[in-house]
Design a protein around this motif. Structure first.
Motif, short mmCIF file in Angstrom:
data_model
loop_
_atom_site.label_atom_id
_atom_site.label_comp_id
_atom_site.label_asym_id
_atom_site.label_seq_id
_atom_site.Cartn_x
_atom_site.Cartn_y
_atom_site.Cartn_z
N ARG A 143 1.69 7.09 0.55
CA ARG A 143 0.61 6.45 -0.17
C ARG A 143 0.97 5.02 -0.53
O ARG A 143 2.14 4.66 -0.69
N ASP A 145 -0.40 2.28 -3.39
CA ASP A 145 -1.26 2.05 -4.55
C ASP A 145 -1.25 0.57 -4.92
O ASP A 145 -0.19 -0.07 -4.96
N TYR A 151 0.96 -3.76 -2.74
CA TYR A 151 0.86 -2.31 -2.69
C TYR A 151 2.23 -1.74 -3.10
O TYR A 151 3.27 -2.32 -2.76
N THR A 175 -4.40 4.69 1.35
CA THR A 175 -4.78 3.81 0.25
C THR A 175 -5.96 4.36 -0.56
O THR A 175 -6.33 3.78 -1.57
#
Length: 398
Positions: A143, A145, A151, A175
């Motif tokens: 993932r 974030d 990110y 995302t």
């Protein structure tokens, strides 16, 4: 479909052949001819030679450093590379992420990354597969974030070829955690020197270190390193996989292996005669030659469609299936042709560290390593079972 070359194409073929004869480093040729894994220093040296000639990326548009060749010239170049035992450039940069960047990336990404790929300044690896997400790639869990202009990436990739050498990794990350499987995925370019990245080796069946696990623990990646739109990465991933599956067919290299097998069969003895007098062995070799010829004509038909501007459908999957299966049959037959010499296998590191005499013929060094490594050929790049599903949907409408 006209398969005869024009005078201009024959002249081009002669030019390529002469260039390879005069510029391919002997040690690079030897490793590739034997089926051994590349040496990074030698591979980079060879790629820089190709780039200096302007032949590093034949499939790229000319505006980004491509050759501007026709599909026929590209085919001739690939065949001559195989004939000369010249390794193609490492695919992760020039064949995979490069086309994604010049097709979907912004101008800043094109200006920065494309010249570095061509000059081998950046060595790339591929962050796709995960534990539990291989052929079912859309189920990936890594993932990313948002945090300001970055990110924060957490997760794990596996079976990452040559990550121990890589400067950069192109990565699929989730995302949007609430979107459907094939949605909510983005395509990131990540510096392998970023804090929080750990690379752990996976020793393969061939006892060599080619594969790796890559772990991401709170790795900061600038949003500027995202290719294309957020949550549209699956589109870019499918585009990339089409290029990968075509290159995996390795037709030119398989033709070289066939020639090598004929040479071995003319010198190895079995049951009181030469191996090329063994009817069972020659039947298997001849069948491979027939299947390889059919595969090559399939590739030529695909090139003909490209020349006419027609859209491809399941052709890359067809090439991947048959090409990988032929590779496995060839290396299995190579090992069989060596008899007892093929069974006494040692990894490259062990072999280079020994000082006792080796009584096997020189050509016995390499086939077993390649045979063991290529057991994965029908799995990587999307397993052949998945490719058959793609064909059933795109061609048969099932």
């Amino acid at each position: 479909m006209d398969l005869s070359f024009t005078e201009e194409e024959l002249a081009f073929q002669a030019e390529v052949r002469e260039f390879l004869e005069n510029n391919l480093p002997a040690e690079v040729k030897d490793r590739y001819q034997r089926g051994l894994h590349f040496d990074k220093e030698g591979q980079v040296r060879w790629q820089k030679i190709l780039n200096e000639k302007g032949w590093m990326a034949p499939n790229w548009p000319k505006e980004y450093g491509g050759t501007g060749w026709t599909a026929t010239q590209k085919y001739i170049f690939a065949q001559e590379m195989g004939r000369a035992s010249a390794p193609p450039p490492m695919p992760f940069g020039v064949s995979m992420v490069g086309p994604v960047i010049y097709t979907f990336g912004n101008q800043e990404q094109k200006d920065y990354y494309l010249p570095r790929i061509l000059n081998s300044d950046d060595w790339w690896c591929q962050g796709y597969s995960e534990p539990g997400s291989g052929s079912d790639l859309a189920s990936l869990k890594t993932r990313a974030d948002r945090d300001g202009d970055d990110y924060i990436v957490n997760g794990q990739k596996i079976w990452t070829s040559h990550a121990q050498h890589a400067d950069m990794i192109f990565c699929l990350v989730r995302t949007d955690q609430d979107a459907k499987a094939q949605e909510g995925i983005s395509f990131l370019l990540i510096d392998m020197k970023s804090p929080g990245i750990t690379v752990r080796p996976i020793i393969g069946l061939d006892k060599e270190h080619t594969l790796n696990e890559v772990f991401f623990d709170d790795v900061r990646v600038p949003i500027a390193n995202r290719v294309g739109e957020e949550n549209k990465g699956w589109t870019y991933a499918k585009f990339l996989l089409g290029n990968e599956r075509t290159s995996i067919a390795r037709i030119a290299q398989s033709k070289l292996r066939v020639e090598h097998l004929h040479e071995i069969a003319a010198s190895e003895r079995v049951n009181g005669g030469l191996l090329n007098q063994d009817r069972d062995f020659m039947r298997k070799l001849t069948q491979i030659e027939v299947d390889l010829m059919a595969l090559e004509y399939t590739e030529l038909r695909m090139l003909s469609k490209i020349e006419k501007g027609e859209k491809l459908t399941a052709e890359p999957s067809l090439l991947k299936i048959k090409g990988s299966e032929i590779q496995q049959r060839l290396t299995e037959l190579l090992v069989e042709s060596l008899g007892m010499y093929g069974a006494a296998y040692e990894s490259q590191a062990v072999r280079e560290g020994r000082n006792d005499l080796n009584f096997a013929p020189d050509y016995a060094h390499g086939p077993m390593a390649e045979h063991l490594y290529l057991k994965a050929a029908t799995i990587y790049g999307g397993s052949n079972e998945i490719q058959r599903n793609i064909i059933s949907k795109m061609v048969l409408g099932l």
